[in-house]
Enzyme design. Structure first.
Site, PDB file in Angstrom:
ATOM      1  N   SER A  48       0.811  -1.224   0.000  1.00  0.00           N
ATOM      2  CA  SER A  48       0.000   0.000   0.000  1.00  0.00           C
ATOM      3  C   SER A  48       0.841   1.269   0.000  1.00  0.00           C
ATOM      4  CB  SER A  48      -0.936   0.016   1.213  1.00  0.00           C
ATOM      5  OG  SER A  48      -0.194  -0.088   2.415  1.00  0.00           O
ATOM      6  N   ASP A 224      -0.109   6.388  10.992  1.00  0.00           N
ATOM      7  CA  ASP A 224       0.041   5.099  11.674  1.00  0.00           C
ATOM      8  C   ASP A 224       1.488   4.611  11.701  1.00  0.00           C
ATOM      9  OD1 ASP A 224       0.488   4.395   9.062  1.00  0.00           O
ATOM     10  OD2 ASP A 224      -1.243   3.084   8.881  1.00  0.00           O
ATOM     11  N   HIS A 227       2.027   4.277   6.707  1.00  0.00           N
ATOM     12  CA  HIS A 227       1.579   4.925   5.480  1.00  0.00           C
ATOM     13  C   HIS A 227       2.054   6.377   5.457  1.00  0.00           C
ATOM     14  CE1 HIS A 227      -1.213   1.492   5.886  1.00  0.00           C
ATOM     15  NE2 HIS A 227      -1.008   1.419   4.586  1.00  0.00           N
TER      16      HIS A 227
END
Length: 249
Positions: A48, A224, A227
């Site tokens: 991601s 977090d 990311h």
């Protein structure tokens, strides 16, 4: 006697010319240093952190590179090295680990015929060990991580005409005794070994972020500690480009 309007026009023209000269010098200098060659196909694969909403099945400019560091890479390359015509492909997929990369390697790497390949994987391999402790099958432990990663690189590195780049996974935490930071450092050490074995360009993303974190709290870079926002994307893109000889001025 020169009028006020003419004076203002002269000053503006001079300022524009002064701004253009460094840019022209930078473009000329960079043509000597950047290792990514003319018309190179550059594939970036990962999770991601790479994905960031890229187009599917293959992410490519102008609108398919996502909103993260791959977009920043493309912006800088096209602005500083427009004549190179470098073509970037984003094949990051959210939630993936090294097992998932192996499953899609043919379509997302070999079928794209890259000259350069950048791999950054490991965040989910580690993260699932902390947020899915009741589902151990979702994490990838170090031995498997290194074995699968090594197998992928062994069959890929000889096919690349440009080069291979490995980016270490990171955790945006300066305390090296933090459990997840310590675990991520283990996986970073594996990537460093693989980079040496396969003669790849190594990007130590953790080291690059540690510099930034000395002055900025992690919440200014992401939400977090994994990311990235625009600041984190810029820091990572800078580390990647520095590793291949990008000349900024």
């Amino acid at each position: 006697m020169i009028g006020r309007r003419e004076l203002m026009g002269t000053m503006a023209a001079s300022a524009l010319a002064g701004a253009a000269r460094p840019a022209m010098r930078a473009q000329g200098a960079s043509a000597r240093g950047l290792r990514i060659g003319q018309g190179a196909r550059w594939v970036v694969i990962g999770d991601s952190i790479t994905d960031t909403g890229r187009a599917k099945p293959i992410g490519e400019a102008p609108n398919g590179l996502g909103t993260g560091y791959v977009l920043t890479l493309d912006a800088l390359l096209q602005a500083w090295y427009p004549a190179r015509r470098i073509r970037l492909f984003n094949v990051g997929t959210s939630g993936h680990n090294v097992r998932d990369l192996a499953a899609r390697w043919q379509t997302d790497v070999f079928d794209l015929k890259p000259d350069w390949l950048t791999v950054m994987i490991g965040a989910n391999d580690v993260w699932r060990q902390f947020d899915r402790v009741t589902q151990p099958e979702r994490s990838v432990l170090p031995d498997e991580y290194e074995r699968v990663y090594d197998e992928l690189l062994t069959k890929t590195a000889p096919t690349l005409k440009g080069g291979l780049m490995l980016v270490t996974p990171f955790f945006l935490e300066l305390r090296t005794n933090d459990p997840m930071r310590a675990r991520m450092d283990e996986y970073g050490a594996i990537v460093k070994r693989l980079a040496a074995k396969h003669k790849a360009v190594l990007v130590d993303s953790q080291a690059a972020f540690d510099v930034v974190l000395k002055d900025l709290p992690s919440h200014m870079i992401n939400w977090d500690r994994v990311h990235l926002n625009h600041i984190g994307a810029a820091a990572l893109a800078r580390a990647i480009l520095n590793s291949v000889g990008f000349e900024w001025a």
